[in-house]
Design a protein around this motif. Structure first.
Motif, PDB file in Angstrom:
ATOM      1  N   VAL A 139       0.682  -1.331   0.610  1.00  0.00           N
ATOM      2  CA  VAL A 139       0.029   0.437  -0.023  1.00  0.00           C
ATOM      3  C   VAL A 139       1.016   1.748  -0.142  1.00  0.00           C
ATOM      4  CG1 VAL A 139      -2.042   1.232   1.048  1.00  0.00           C
ATOM      5  CG2 VAL A 139      -1.797  -1.133   1.301  1.00  0.00           C
TER       6      VAL A 139
ATOM      7  N   GLU B  72      12.300   1.679   4.457  1.00  0.00           N
ATOM      8  CA  GLU B  72      10.346   2.319   5.060  1.00  0.00           C
ATOM      9  C   GLU B  72       9.710   0.716   5.154  1.00  0.00           C
ATOM     10  OE1 GLU B  72       8.191   2.506   1.497  1.00  0.00           O
ATOM     11  OE2 GLU B  72       8.819   4.068   0.664  1.00  0.00           O
TER      12      GLU B  72
ATOM     13  N   GLU C 169       7.843  -1.188   7.779  1.00  0.00           N
ATOM     14  CA  GLU C 169       5.743  -1.225   7.709  1.00  0.00           C
ATOM     15  C   GLU C 169       4.803  -2.989   7.962  1.00  0.00           C
ATOM     16  OE1 GLU C 169       4.909  -1.132   3.794  1.00  0.00           O
ATOM     17  OE2 GLU C 169       6.332   0.607   2.867  1.00  0.00           O
TER      18      GLU C 169
ATOM     19  N   ASP D 185       9.946  -2.408   3.251  1.00  0.00           N
ATOM     20  CA  ASP D 185       9.698  -2.481   1.514  1.00  0.00           C
ATOM     21  C   ASP D 185      11.184  -1.052   1.146  1.00  0.00           C
ATOM     22  OD1 ASP D 185       8.824  -0.769  -0.562  1.00  0.00           O
ATOM     23  OD2 ASP D 185       7.424  -0.027  -0.136  1.00  0.00           O
TER      24      ASP D 185
ATOM     25  N   LYS E  60      10.259  -1.290  -6.642  1.00  0.00           N
ATOM     26  CA  LYS E  60       9.657  -1.214  -5.478  1.00  0.00           C
ATOM     27  C   LYS E  60       9.982  -3.209  -5.861  1.00  0.00           C
ATOM     28  CE  LYS E  60       7.377   1.828  -3.160  1.00  0.00           C
ATOM     29  NZ  LYS E  60       8.249   3.105  -1.902  1.00  0.00           N
TER      30      LYS E  60
END
Ligand code: MN
Length: 231
Positions: free
Chosen positions: A31, A80, A82, A111, A132
């Motif tokens: 997300v 990141e 998460e 991430d 990504k």
């Protein structure tokens, strides 16, 4: 029985806390912009627009304790941290009120993002895949199996690099909490056991360089640790 022209690869998987068994990974959904402060730091206005998703390959997951090679094509690899949701029971058009019944457990994941490639993709209206979904882009700690009552709606979400805290948020700040994320995703695709959902990162994202020791931790969930190896 299906005959393949060569032996198919072993399924991607993540560790299960306190068990020798592993959780097979079918696909990895992520997300974007799910904490207001992170949306702002990326130059966006958090107005509770519907959540959007991107994906990583299943085999981008790697275990806690990994030495992750600094990836090619980037000079700006970002962390990141998460909350990762592991789906244990599939379904389509899942109601958010029933969504937690589909959750097998949770883990702390990171991430990893080639931020410079993502910035170029945004500027050129290109897809995010290369920024990504590269190899080793989804380090994920051991999954903790959780009953509905143990669902972590609050608790710190932290990431430190070489012992210095860089990200320090709280699950209570999620713009779209886990039940809503599961419900939204299941309207677009049929969720199946083995799907992982990375639920977005709090503020404080920043660059990693070779030699960095990274530790992510989420209260009541667990941790993930890895180092960045040379290119
Ligand atoms: Mn993210």
């Amino acid at each position: 029985m299906t005959e393949f022209v060569f032996a198919p690869p072993a399924p991607a998987s993540v560790a299960v806390s306190g068990s020798g068994k592993r959780f097979p990974v079918r696909r990895v959904l992520c997300v974007g912009r799910n904490y207001a402060a992170h949306a702002r730091e990326m130059g966006n206005d958090p107005d509770r627009e519907p959540p959007f998703f991107f994906t990583k390959p299943a085999d981008s997951v790697c275990d806690s304790g990994s030495a992750i090679p600094y990836p090619p094509l980037t000079d700006n690899l970002h962390h990141e941290v998460e909350l990762v949701v592991a789906i244990g029971k599939g379904g389509s058009d899942i109601d958010s009120g029933a969504a937690l019944d589909h959750v097998w457990g949770y883990a702390t994941g990171v991430d990893l993002t080639r931020r410079d490639l993502q910035d170029q993709a945004k500027a050129n209206r290109h897809p995010w895949d290369w920024s990504k979904g590269f190899d080793h882009s989804a380090p994920c700690g051991p999954l903790v199996q959780m009953a509905h009552s143990g669902h972590p709606a609050r608790g710190f979400v932290r990431l430190s690099v070489n012992g210095e805290v860089r990200q320090d948020g709280d699950l209570g700040e999620l713009i779209w909490p886990v039940p809503d994320i599961v419900a939204f995703a299941s309207r677009s695709i049929e969720l199946k056991p083995g799907d992982l959902i990375f639920t977005g990162t709090p503020a404080g994202v920043g660059p990693l360089v070779p030699g960095d020791r990274v530790r992510g931790e989420i209260e009541h969930v667990g941790s993930v640790e890895f180092t960045i190896a040379g290119a």
